[in-house]
Design a protein around this motif. Structure first.
Motif, PDB file in Angstrom:
ATOM      1  N   LYS A  56       0.827  -1.203   0.000  1.00 17.09           N
ATOM      2  CA  LYS A  56       0.000   0.000   0.000  1.00 17.09           C
ATOM      3  C   LYS A  56       0.872   1.268   0.000  1.00 17.09           C
ATOM      4  O   LYS A  56       0.621   2.233  -0.738  1.00 17.09           O
ATOM      5  N   ALA A  57       1.943   1.236   0.806  1.00 17.28           N
ATOM      6  CA  ALA A  57       2.810   2.419   0.891  1.00 17.28           C
ATOM      7  C   ALA A  57       3.437   2.720  -0.469  1.00 17.28           C
ATOM      8  O   ALA A  57       3.530   3.887  -0.872  1.00 17.28           O
ATOM      9  N   ILE A  58       3.834   1.678  -1.194  1.00 22.43           N
ATOM     10  CA  ILE A  58       4.501   1.929  -2.481  1.00 22.43           C
ATOM     11  C   ILE A  58       3.476   2.363  -3.535  1.00 22.43           C
ATOM     12  O   ILE A  58       3.744   3.249  -4.358  1.00 22.43           O
ATOM     13  N   VAL A  59       2.287   1.788  -3.486  1.00 16.90           N
ATOM     14  CA  VAL A  59       1.246   2.222  -4.431  1.00 16.90           C
ATOM     15  C   VAL A  59       0.941   3.700  -4.192  1.00 16.90           C
ATOM     16  O   VAL A  59       0.845   4.501  -5.124  1.00 16.90           O
ATOM     17  N   GLU A  60       0.816   4.083  -2.925  1.00 14.51           N
ATOM     18  CA  GLU A  60       0.417   5.460  -2.609  1.00 14.51           C
ATOM     19  C   GLU A  60       1.550   6.477  -2.795  1.00 14.51           C
ATOM     20  O   GLU A  60       1.312   7.595  -3.212  1.00 14.51           O
TER      21      GLU A  60
END
Ligand code: BGC
Length: 422
Positions: A167-171
């Protein structure tokens, strides 16, 4: 120091971690601090009063329970723009920060979109100043829900961390070029599970090794996830690496030195080698072995926090890392607790001279990030150790540049100018 050699270093900067600076975090540490503050305040005199040179100066803070509660920390969460101005004042080009999992996923699977937006604003604020972020995804703190199901002591829990990484990398991925998945697996496993100094205060070699193995596995899987989403992001871990010295040739000294080299310095690096693009090296201390079960250091130059200071030994550390792993090295942390700013300039000078010798011998150093940008919350020691280039007044939170910071900014500028000469 050889400025031409140093001019090959791409990032000049400083480092912080979320829990130590942001304030108002709610994680396993903030819960533990409230439960243990009085005990830590009482324990400080027993631990340090008889021998720490800085004790007279630090004792009033170190014996107060409030010192051990991070609370508002230094309110970096709201004052980040002001704090980033200091990066620019010091001519810095890189900044290592961490993002706080417990803010982003306060309940399992429930994402806090406004916290992602806040970190996006922070990353944009760095970009505006031409400063490259080096972002750590995990720096010692767990959301309460993760801690309460056993955290990293259970292999079956790793998938929670991996979801957070994804999630952190997508965001945030579009703003990232360098990502550190895990900070110091050795320090966390050692202090939280073997020595019992960090939450959850366990004392078991067996558990310590299990946690370190799980952190290694978390990194290896996280690195694959990050690359699958954004293949250009460079991924690493930050490892606390000491210089290991032999005080004599006794077999027991050799054995202990080999043990430290293998279990402290290299265990995690050996097992993540296939999944890192660079080696993140946090260097603070050097240990001498003379036959006992604990290091026997000279203790002639001691920092406020009782580390024996041998900055020049970083030369041996980076040479060994480069010879063994052959990857570019980023000094992801390096610094000294020194409230009076008596040693910091000397420490940085010695370090840079040592790094320039290593570079001239072929070692590839991509970044130097001083720990820390600002005075901050030093875990189980609370606020009394002052690592900052920028001093922070505990009652007003006013920031002031220490003389060493002004000097370091000048060094960075002249090194950067010398890189334009050729
Ligand atoms: C940690 C930092 C800490 C520093 C100074 C490192 O082990 O990554 O969080 O503040 O050491 O003790």
């Amino acid at each position: 120091m050889d400025k031409r050699a140093l001019s090959t270093i791409r990032f000049w900067g400083a480092a912080t971690s979320a829990h130590q600076v942001e304030g108002k975090n709610h994680n396993q540490w903030s819960r533990w601090e409230l439960q243990h503050a009085s005990e830590l305040a009482k324990g400080a005199s027993t631990r340090f009063a008889s021998w720490l040179p800085a004790w007279d100066r630090v004792s009033s803070e170190a014996t107060q329970p409030e010192n051990y509660v991070s609370g508002i920390a230094i309110d970096h969460w709201t004052r980040y723009e002001e704090d980033y101005e200091y990066l620019s004042k010091m001519n810095m080009t890189g900044y290592r920060l961490s993002i706080e999992w417990s803010r982003l996923e306060p309940q399992s699977g429930a994402w806090n979109e406004s916290a992602f937006e806040h970190y996006r604003s922070m990353l944009r604020a760095l970009k505006k100043r031409d400063i490259s972020p080096i972002v750590t995804l995990w720096h010692f703190t767990n959301p309460i829900w993760f801690e309460d199901i056993g955290g990293f002591s259970k292999r079956a829990n790793i998938h929670h961390f991996l979801k957070y990484v994804e999630k952190a990398i997508v965001e945030l991925g579009e703003h990232l070029e360098y990502v550190i998945t895990i900070n110091e697996p050795n320090v966390y496993a050692g202090l939280a599970f073997v020595e019992g100094e960090f939450p959850p205060n366990q004392r078991s070699w067996w558990r310590g090794i299990r946690v370190e193995r799980n952190l290694v596995e978390s990194h290896n899987q996280a690195a694959k996830i990050i690359k699958a989403i954004r293949k250009n992001i460079l991924v690493g871990i930050a490892q606390n690496v000491s210089h290991v010295r032999l005080g004599n040739k006794r077999p027991i000294s050799r054995l202990m030195a080999a043990f430290q080299q293998l279990f402290w310095n290299e265990y995690a690096l050996n097992r993540t080698d296939d999944n890192v693009d660079f080696i993140g090296c946090n260097y603070y201390f050097s240990d001498r072995w003379t036959g006992g079960l604990k290091p026997d250091n000279e203790m002639d130059k001691i920092s406020d926090m009782a580390f024996m200071m041998r900055p020049a030994d970083i030369e041996h550390v980076v040479k060994r890392l480069f010879a063994k792993y052959g990857k570019p090295i980023i000094i992801t942390e390096n610094g000294v607790a020194d409230a009076n700013d008596k040693f910091r300039k000397w420490w940085i000078w010695e370090t840079l001279a040592a790094l320039s010798r290593a570079i001239n011998d072929g070692v590839k150093i991509d970044g130097y990030l001083y720990w820390s940008l600002l005075d901050n919350f030093e875990w189980a020691h609370g606020f009394w150790p002052r690592f900052g280039l920028i001093a922070v007044d505990r009652s007003t939170l006013k920031r002031t540049m220490r003389p060493s910071a002004t000097w370091f900014g000048g060094v960075i500028q002249s090194v950067r100018l010398s890189s334009e000469d050729h």
